[in-house]
Design an enzyme around this catalytic site. Structure first.
Site, PDB file in Angstrom:
ATOM      1  N   LYS A  52     -36.373  25.000 -43.267  1.00 50.39           N
ATOM      2  CA  LYS A  52     -35.553  26.170 -42.919  1.00 50.39           C
ATOM      3  C   LYS A  52     -35.739  27.324 -43.896  1.00 50.39           C
ATOM      4  O   LYS A  52     -35.577  28.476 -43.554  1.00 50.39           O
ATOM      5  CB  LYS A  52     -34.068  25.792 -42.834  1.00 50.39           C
ATOM      6  CG  LYS A  52     -33.321  25.701 -44.163  1.00 50.39           C
ATOM      7  CD  LYS A  52     -31.792  25.689 -43.902  1.00 50.39           C
ATOM      8  CE  LYS A  52     -30.967  25.736 -45.173  1.00 50.39           C
ATOM      9  NZ  LYS A  52     -30.892  24.470 -45.899  1.00 50.39           N
ATOM     10  N   HIS A 181     -26.393  17.362 -51.511  1.00 50.90           N
ATOM     11  CA  HIS A 181     -26.978  18.669 -51.826  1.00 50.90           C
ATOM     12  C   HIS A 181     -25.992  19.372 -52.749  1.00 50.90           C
ATOM     13  O   HIS A 181     -24.844  19.586 -52.372  1.00 50.90           O
ATOM     14  CB  HIS A 181     -27.205  19.484 -50.546  1.00 50.90           C
ATOM     15  CG  HIS A 181     -28.143  20.637 -50.729  1.00 50.90           C
ATOM     16  ND1 HIS A 181     -27.936  21.603 -51.691  1.00 50.90           N
ATOM     17  CD2 HIS A 181     -29.296  20.967 -50.107  1.00 50.90           C
ATOM     18  CE1 HIS A 181     -28.930  22.490 -51.638  1.00 50.90           C
ATOM     19  NE2 HIS A 181     -29.770  22.119 -50.686  1.00 50.90           N
ATOM     20  N   GLU A 253     -35.267  17.319 -51.310  1.00 48.41           N
ATOM     21  CA  GLU A 253     -35.471  18.290 -50.221  1.00 48.41           C
ATOM     22  C   GLU A 253     -35.534  19.707 -50.776  1.00 48.41           C
ATOM     23  O   GLU A 253     -34.725  20.569 -50.410  1.00 48.41           O
ATOM     24  CB  GLU A 253     -34.321  18.183 -49.214  1.00 48.41           C
ATOM     25  CG  GLU A 253     -34.138  16.814 -48.585  1.00 48.41           C
ATOM     26  CD  GLU A 253     -32.756  16.641 -47.947  1.00 48.41           C
ATOM     27  OE1 GLU A 253     -31.898  17.535 -48.097  1.00 48.41           O
ATOM     28  OE2 GLU A 253     -32.537  15.609 -47.308  1.00 48.41           O
TER      29      GLU A 253
HETATM   30  C1  LIG Z   1     -31.039  24.184 -47.171  1.00 45.05           C
HETATM   31  C2  LIG Z   1     -31.207  22.760 -47.454  1.00 45.05           C
HETATM   32  C3  LIG Z   1     -32.139  22.333 -48.405  1.00 45.05           C
HETATM   33  C4  LIG Z   1     -32.943  23.268 -49.274  1.00 45.05           C
HETATM   34  O1  LIG Z   1     -32.174  23.814 -50.297  1.00 45.05           O
HETATM   35  P1  LIG Z   1     -32.835  24.701 -51.454  1.00 45.05           P
HETATM   36  O2  LIG Z   1     -31.668  25.172 -52.230  1.00 45.05           O
HETATM   37  O3  LIG Z   1     -33.597  25.797 -50.799  1.00 45.05           O
HETATM   38  O4  LIG Z   1     -33.720  23.817 -52.250  1.00 45.05           O
HETATM   39  C5  LIG Z   1     -32.294  20.972 -48.565  1.00 45.05           C
HETATM   40  N1  LIG Z   1     -31.589  20.079 -47.845  1.00 45.05           N
HETATM   41  C6  LIG Z   1     -30.687  20.455 -46.918  1.00 45.05           C
HETATM   42  C7  LIG Z   1     -29.958  19.430 -46.149  1.00 45.05           C
HETATM   43  C8  LIG Z   1     -30.450  21.803 -46.706  1.00 45.05           C
HETATM   44  O5  LIG Z   1     -29.527  22.170 -45.800  1.00 45.05           O
END
Ligand SMILES: *Cc1c(COP(=O)(O)O)cnc(C)c1O
Length: 422
Positions: A52, A181, A253
């Site tokens: 994304k 996260h 991620e």
């Molecule tokens: C947006 C998102 C990420 C990426 O986050 P960053 O801060 O860009 O590293 C990873 N995992 C999930 C589930 C997300 O929604």
């Protein structure tokens, strides 16, 4: 970037419409270097790039060739990754805890088994549509030290975990691990320690319920500026809370970390509103001491386009002068004055930079550049008011070893795809 500006002025001299259009320059060697940095700091954590953040086709291709996995949140993202070719569905995690039933069904059909959940309804949906899924429980952690807090919307609080896992057991679902996260744009690396501690707790709860977890997903939130420090803290926490981890796969991620630096934006000054002292002697010309802007510049990218990151991603952007009076040379004698920078639409919310210092002689036709524009920019741009999204020009950076390695990675991946399709 300079080549792009020169080309734009050539096209302008031929009278080509829209020749001054803003454009991105994507340096793919920067993505390559960030991947090297990742593997150096986290030799035991496999990155699943968060699509994304920037689903650019060449970025995805390069990462596929480097062997990363992919974090997808929708059917569209899963299909985009699978369409690259050569990416096994086991390299995809469907990391959206709240998925449409039809998306779960499509994932099952595509062979994407790993998916997250954080509520009981999701378990019921998955048990009906993808009973063989390998589930990961997304837990709530402290996201208060980040620009984009995700805990408002996602994450199972610790006191709900036992109930959710018991429900999964009743439904005969296979839960294989934990994810979290810490929030995107995380500016305090110590929150990872707390998140790992909570994950440990969930592993213990799961074991009591008869699960044997094998996956720890440490999510995203990695920042370019603090990366090494975050790595030290996160690796330390993993060592402390998971000292015995032969059976454990650790994944992450990362989104922003991989692409933020790789993309720069060039935008041209399409209009300017400056005071006219000769005809309006009584109009104050901006208070320099208070830092209020003297001149308003209008450029051809704004918050409805690439600078949506100002609204959605809470970013503050800083222009640099790319060209001045049709020259790349900015004289050291140039006087700077308080200025504001605006996007091209007719909405007054479309402000790129409320106050910054720009050369007093900056005028229509000059170019500004913006660094670190790779994350959460292009992907969320709209075409409001009829302004098309900016194009991307690709480079593999300055000629040299890294540039060669980046090209080689892409070329050998393409060759493998051609061979396997014969
Ligand atoms: C947006 C998102 C990420 C990426 O986050 P960053 O801060 O860009 O590293 C990873 N995992 C999930 C589930 C997300 O929604």
């Amino acid at each position: 970037m300079r080549a792009g500006v020169i080309e734009a002025s050539r096209l302008a001299s031929l009278g080509k419409p829209d020749s001054e259009r803003a454009f991105f320059v994507a340096d793919l060697s920067s993505v390559y270097l960030q991947h090297q940095r990742w593997t150096r700091c986290f030799p035991d954590i496999k990155p699943y790039y968060a699509v994304k953040c920037n689903p650019d086709p060449y970025v995805l291709r390069l990462l596929a060739s480097l062997g990363t996995g992919f974090d997808c949140a929708s059917n569209g993202e899963i299909n985009q990754v699978l369409r690259i070719g050569g990416v096994d569905p086991s390299r995809i995690i469907f990391a959206n805890p709240c998925k449409a039933v039809s998306f779960v069904r499509s994932a099952a059909k595509s062979g994407v088994d790993m998916m997250t959940f954080d509520n009981a309804d999701e378990l019921h949906k998955i048990s009906r549509t993808h009973p063989r899924a390998k589930l990961i429980i997304r837990i709530l952690t402290d996201d208060s030290k980040s620009l984009c807090r995700l805990g408002i919307k996602f994450g199972a609080p610790l006191n709900t975990v036992a109930g959710l896992l018991a429900r999964a057991k009743e439904l005969k679902l296979d839960v294989i691990g934990v994810s979290f996260h810490v929030g995107s744009g995380c500016y305090d690396s110590t929150v990872f320690t707390d998140a790992i501690m909570r994950s440990r707790h969930v592993f213990d709860i799961a074991q009591d319920l008869g699960f044997s977890f094998t996956l720890l997903d440490v999510g995203g939130g990695f920042e370019d500026a603090t990366f090494e420090n975050t790595a030290r803290i996160l690796n330390g926490a993993i060592d402390h809370y998971f000292p015995d981890r032969q059976q454990l796969n650790i994944i992450a991620e990362p989104g922003r970390f991989y692409v933020s630096r790789a993309f720069s934006l060039a935008a041209s000054v399409i209009a300017r509103r400056a005071p006219m002292p000769s005809t309006e002697p009584d109009v104050p010309t901006g208070d320099q001491e208070a830092g209020s802007p003297n001149v308003m510049y209008y450029i051809n990218e704004g918050v409805y386009g690439a600078f949506n990151c100002i609204m959605f991603d809470h970013q503050v952007v800083h222009p640099q002068v790319l060209s001045l009076n049709e020259s790349f040379h900015i004289p050291s004698t140039e006087v700077y004055q308080g200025s504001s920078v605006w996007g091209p639409t007719c909405d007054s919310i479309d402000c790129v930079c409320p106050i910054t210092k720009l050369p007093a002689s900056l005028q229509v036709g000059d170019w500004l550049s913006f660094q670190n524009m790779g994350a959460y920019t292009i992907c969320a741009a709209s075409q409001f008011n009829g302004f098309e999204s900016s194009n991307v020009v690709y480079t593999s950076g300055e000629a040299g070893q890294v540039s060669n390695e980046t090209r080689c990675a892409l070329a050998s991946f393409a060759a493998k795809l051609t061979n396997s399709s014969v």
